[in-house]
Design a protein around this motif. Structure first.
Motif, mmCIF file in Angstrom:
data_model
loop_
_atom_site.group_PDB
_atom_site.id
_atom_site.type_symbol
_atom_site.label_atom_id
_atom_site.label_comp_id
_atom_site.label_asym_id
_atom_site.label_seq_id
_atom_site.Cartn_x
_atom_site.Cartn_y
_atom_site.Cartn_z
ATOM 1 N N VAL A 1 0.847 -1.191 0.000
ATOM 2 C CA VAL A 1 0.000 0.000 0.000
ATOM 3 C C VAL A 1 0.880 1.237 0.000
ATOM 4 N N ARG A 2 0.268 2.336 -0.402
ATOM 5 C CA ARG A 2 0.961 3.630 -0.348
ATOM 6 C C ARG A 2 0.449 4.395 0.865
ATOM 7 N N LEU A 3 1.340 4.720 1.776
ATOM 8 C CA LEU A 3 0.968 5.461 2.968
ATOM 9 C C LEU A 3 1.098 6.954 2.714
ATOM 10 N N VAL A 4 0.074 7.700 3.118
ATOM 11 C CA VAL A 4 0.099 9.161 3.024
ATOM 12 C C VAL A 4 -0.354 9.712 4.371
ATOM 13 N N GLY A 5 -0.042 10.976 4.598
ATOM 14 C CA GLY A 5 -0.424 11.613 5.846
ATOM 15 C C GLY A 5 0.752 12.278 6.513
ATOM 16 N N CYS B 1 -3.488 4.418 1.598
ATOM 17 C CA CYS B 1 -3.959 4.246 2.976
ATOM 18 C C CYS B 1 -3.479 5.398 3.849
ATOM 19 N N LYS B 2 -4.226 5.609 4.926
ATOM 20 C CA LYS B 2 -3.833 6.543 5.969
ATOM 21 C C LYS B 2 -3.849 5.813 7.308
ATOM 22 N N ILE B 3 -3.029 6.288 8.214
ATOM 23 C CA ILE B 3 -3.002 5.721 9.563
ATOM 24 C C ILE B 3 -3.622 6.741 10.504
ATOM 25 N N LEU B 4 -4.849 6.430 10.941
ATOM 26 C CA LEU B 4 -5.615 7.346 11.775
ATOM 27 C C LEU B 4 -6.470 6.552 12.745
ATOM 28 N N ASP B 5 -7.084 7.252 13.679
ATOM 29 C CA ASP B 5 -8.113 6.642 14.509
ATOM 30 C C ASP B 5 -9.382 6.558 13.661
ATOM 31 N N TYR B 6 -9.861 5.352 13.425
ATOM 32 C CA TYR B 6 -10.944 5.170 12.455
ATOM 33 C C TYR B 6 -12.238 5.836 12.905
ATOM 34 N N GLN B 7 -12.541 5.784 14.189
ATOM 35 C CA GLN B 7 -13.774 6.410 14.670
ATOM 36 C C GLN B 7 -13.728 7.926 14.477
ATOM 37 N N LYS B 8 -12.572 8.531 14.746
ATOM 38 C CA LYS B 8 -12.433 9.972 14.519
ATOM 39 C C LYS B 8 -12.497 10.290 13.031
#
Length: 231
Positions: A45-49, A85-92
């Protein structure tokens, strides 16, 4: 009488749910609009953020980075190659998405169309009454659909109906613009007028402070016209 042994429900397999309260489960049973964590099937995957070093990662390494940050790996663009993809808190993340949708809906204005009907031989009193209504509609932001209805042989007066609609548009030019010139459709000649976009109100200019009044000049002694008599 021997009692039958009671068996409890089998314990669910799998470990403790990962970040965001989700463990390994079939993605087809998930109600989430995005693939997350173990649901993502791509090999890389390609990570962004802002919270990661952007680039292409093997899926296992991307999951490990998300786990170390105690966040979720969220697939935001599954059709890209490789998926983004992004790495975040999914609920937020979901909360922010819903908030944006609400804001977009609030900004989207509903177009309301008000109809005003004339006859080909409308008198001035009736005309002014309907003109006043049209002015109110345009002020509140609604479109105005004015039309002349020709009944029976009154179609012979279509030129008179067109002149009436053009007069109507001219009388409303301060509040609306013509979106469609008079067009004959069956037994109706239709004119469309949309409200003018009101310019944003400018902030009142701050009044410049009044200049202070100059200090009064000391009074000069008045000249004595009478000369003192010499002794």
């Amino acid at each position: 009488m021997n009692k039958r042994p009671q068996f409890g429900a089998p314990r669910p397999m799998g470990g403790r749910p990962g970040p965001g309260g989700r463990g390994r489960h079939d993605d087809r049973q998930s109600k989430n609009p995005h693939m997350i964590n173990e649901q993502i099937r791509a090999r890389e995957v390609r990570l962004v953020g802002d919270n990661v070093e952007q680039g292409i990662y093997p899926i296992e390494e991307a999951r490990r980075i998300a786990a170390n940050l105690e966040l979720d790996l969220i697939e935001i663009s599954p059709t890209a190659e490789p998926p983004v993809c992004k790495i975040l808190d999914y609920q937020k993340f979901l909360y922010q998405q819903k908030k944006k949708q609400k804001e977009q809906k609030a900004k989207a204005t509903k177009v309301v169309v008000k109809e005003i009907r004339f006859g080909p031989q409308t008198d001035d009193h009736d005309y002014n009454f309907k003109l006043k209504h049209a002015q109110g509609f345009l002020k509140e932001g609604s479109k105005v659909k004015a039309y002349v209805f020709f009944r029976g042989r009154s179609i012979l007066f279509k030129e008179q109906g067109e002149l009436l609609l053009l007069r109507f548009a001219n009388d409303l030019e301060d509040l609306g613009k013509v979106e469609q010139m008079p067009v004959l459709e069956g037994k109706r000649m239709i004119l469309m007028i949309s409200p003018l976009k009101t310019p944003p109100k400018k902030d009142k200019e701050k009044k410049a402070p009044r200049p202070e009044a100059p200090a009064p000049k000391p009074a000069q002694p008045e000249a004595n016209d009478e000369t003192e008599a010499q002794d």
